[in-house]
Write a protein that holds these residues in place. Structure first.
Motif, short mmCIF file in Angstrom:
data_model
loop_
_atom_site.label_atom_id
_atom_site.label_comp_id
_atom_site.label_asym_id
_atom_site.label_seq_id
_atom_site.Cartn_x
_atom_site.Cartn_y
_atom_site.Cartn_z
N THR A 156 -3.59 9.37 8.21
CA THR A 156 -2.81 8.68 7.19
C THR A 156 -3.36 7.28 6.98
OG1 THR A 156 -0.81 9.93 7.76
CG2 THR A 156 -0.52 7.90 6.51
N LYS A 157 -3.86 7.03 5.78
CA LYS A 157 -4.37 5.71 5.42
C LYS A 157 -3.72 5.28 4.11
CE LYS A 157 -8.83 6.07 7.79
NZ LYS A 157 -10.30 5.87 7.68
N LYS A 158 -3.93 4.02 3.79
CA LYS A 158 -3.28 3.46 2.61
C LYS A 158 -4.26 3.27 1.46
CE LYS A 158 0.42 0.88 4.95
NZ LYS A 158 1.01 -0.46 5.15
N GLY A 185 0.82 -1.21 0.00
CA GLY A 185 0.00 0.00 0.00
C GLY A 185 0.85 1.25 0.00
N ILE A 186 0.21 2.35 -0.33
CA ILE A 186 0.89 3.66 -0.37
C ILE A 186 0.15 4.60 0.57
CG2 ILE A 186 1.49 5.65 -1.82
CD1 ILE A 186 1.87 3.72 -4.13
N PRO A 187 0.84 5.19 1.56
CA PRO A 187 0.15 6.06 2.52
C PRO A 187 -0.31 7.36 1.89
CG PRO A 187 2.53 6.05 2.90
CD PRO A 187 2.26 5.01 1.86
N SER A 238 -4.25 1.17 -2.47
CA SER A 238 -3.51 0.13 -3.20
C SER A 238 -2.58 0.78 -4.23
CB SER A 238 -4.48 -0.83 -3.89
OG SER A 238 -5.17 -0.15 -4.95
N THR A 239 -1.54 0.05 -4.58
CA THR A 239 -0.61 0.56 -5.59
C THR A 239 -1.31 0.78 -6.92
OG1 THR A 239 1.22 -0.59 -4.50
CG2 THR A 239 1.57 0.11 -6.77
N TRP A 268 -3.07 4.07 -6.78
CA TRP A 268 -2.12 5.19 -6.87
C TRP A 268 -1.67 5.41 -8.31
CZ3 TRP A 268 3.15 5.72 -8.05
CH2 TRP A 268 3.72 6.95 -7.68
N ALA A 286 -8.70 6.59 -0.13
CA ALA A 286 -8.04 6.07 1.07
C ALA A 286 -9.04 5.84 2.20
CB ALA A 286 -6.94 7.03 1.52
#
Length: 274
Positions: free
Chosen positions: A117-119, A107-109, A121-122, A125, A144
């Motif tokens: 701050t949540k993630k 995941g990406i924050p 998916s790649t 993004w 997010a």
């Protein structure tokens, strides 16, 4: 004595004429350079012409670089949203080995609208680069908030997957030169891996799309797979600059209407995640 005065007077007149002539040349040269500079400036900011040749050999001198095929626009919206809601818990495959043995998605924050701050998916993004820059961060923030943290869990009893199941993508409606509105009827389906329990979330939206220019990276051979994916998204020469709620009560015709006209008295939440 009279002869000397005449020679001196004659030399002064020649010097004056030479000065005026030189000044005139410099002035004309400055005007010419200014004119050429304006022409170069106009060429720099002018979109390049697109030349094509038809099958029968006839040559078309120029086509409108703002226009896009309707099916291209529909596919662009469908693929972008499918990527945004691809919550498989694994990274997009960059090779045959990754396809057979997918890697977990860390995941990406992303900072949400509540300063948390949540993630995401790649895939979400990467797909977000199909959005305009001024709209992208806000869209990602709400994605997010929607993304369950169980997506990134390695525990099969808690892990979830999610995907966008598209029922229909309406034909693009042209609202301005190089701008279209595309309606979509879809559902976000979340599945819990442990018992295959499903959660269905309606996702009926209007997407506002515009044509843009794209430029490839000069060092394409040195790009990472993730960077190549981002440049591939931007290479489609389209971007989504606004998303609003789409109502099915009044249908969807080809005439431009505002959101309030189509949705009647149904209140608009102001959020694309409604």
């Amino acid at each position: 004595m009279t002869k000397l005065l005449q020679e001196k007077k004659s030399s002064v007149n020649l010097l004056t004429l030479f000065t005026i002539f030189t000044f005139s040349l410099h002035f004309l040269a400055a005007i010419f350079l200014l004119f050429e500079g304006l022409r170069i400036y106009g060429l720099i900011h002018k979109k390049p012409l697109t030349f094509v040749q038809l099958v029968d050999g006839k040559r078309v001198s120029q086509i409108d670089t703002l226009e896009r095929e309707p099916e291209v626009i529909r596919q662009f919206v469908a693929k972008t949203m499918a990527a945004m809601f691809n919550w498989s818990g694994t990274l997009p495959p960059a090779s045959v080995e990754d396809a057979t043995n997918p890697k977990p998605d860390p995941g990406i924050p992303i900072n949400t609208l509540q300063n948390l701050t949540k993630k995401v998916s790649t895939s979400s993004w990467v797909g977000s680069f199909a959005l305009s820059e001024d709209f992208r961060q806000g869209f990602l923030a709400q994605i997010a908030e929607m993304t369950p943290p169980e997506i990134f869990s390695k525990n099969n009893n808690q892990a979830l997957t999610g995907q966008l199941v598209i029922q229909r993508v309406y034909p693009p409606e042209k609202i301005a030169p190089g701008r279209w509105r595309v309606g979509m009827v879809a559902n976000i389906v979340q599945i819990r891996r442990s018992d295959n329990k499903k959660l269905l979330i309606p996702f009926n939206k209007d997407f506002f799309v515009r044509s843009v220019d794209s430029f490839g990276h000069p060092l394409s051979n040195s790009l990472t797979p993730l960077q190549k994916a981002v440049y591939s998204v931007r290479a489609q020469n389209l971007e989504i600059y606004e998303v609003s709620d789409f109502c099915l009560t009044n249908g969807y015709d080809s005439s431009p209407k505002s959101q309030s006209q189509r949705c009647g008295d149904i209140p608009n939440s102001g959020s694309f995640t409604r």
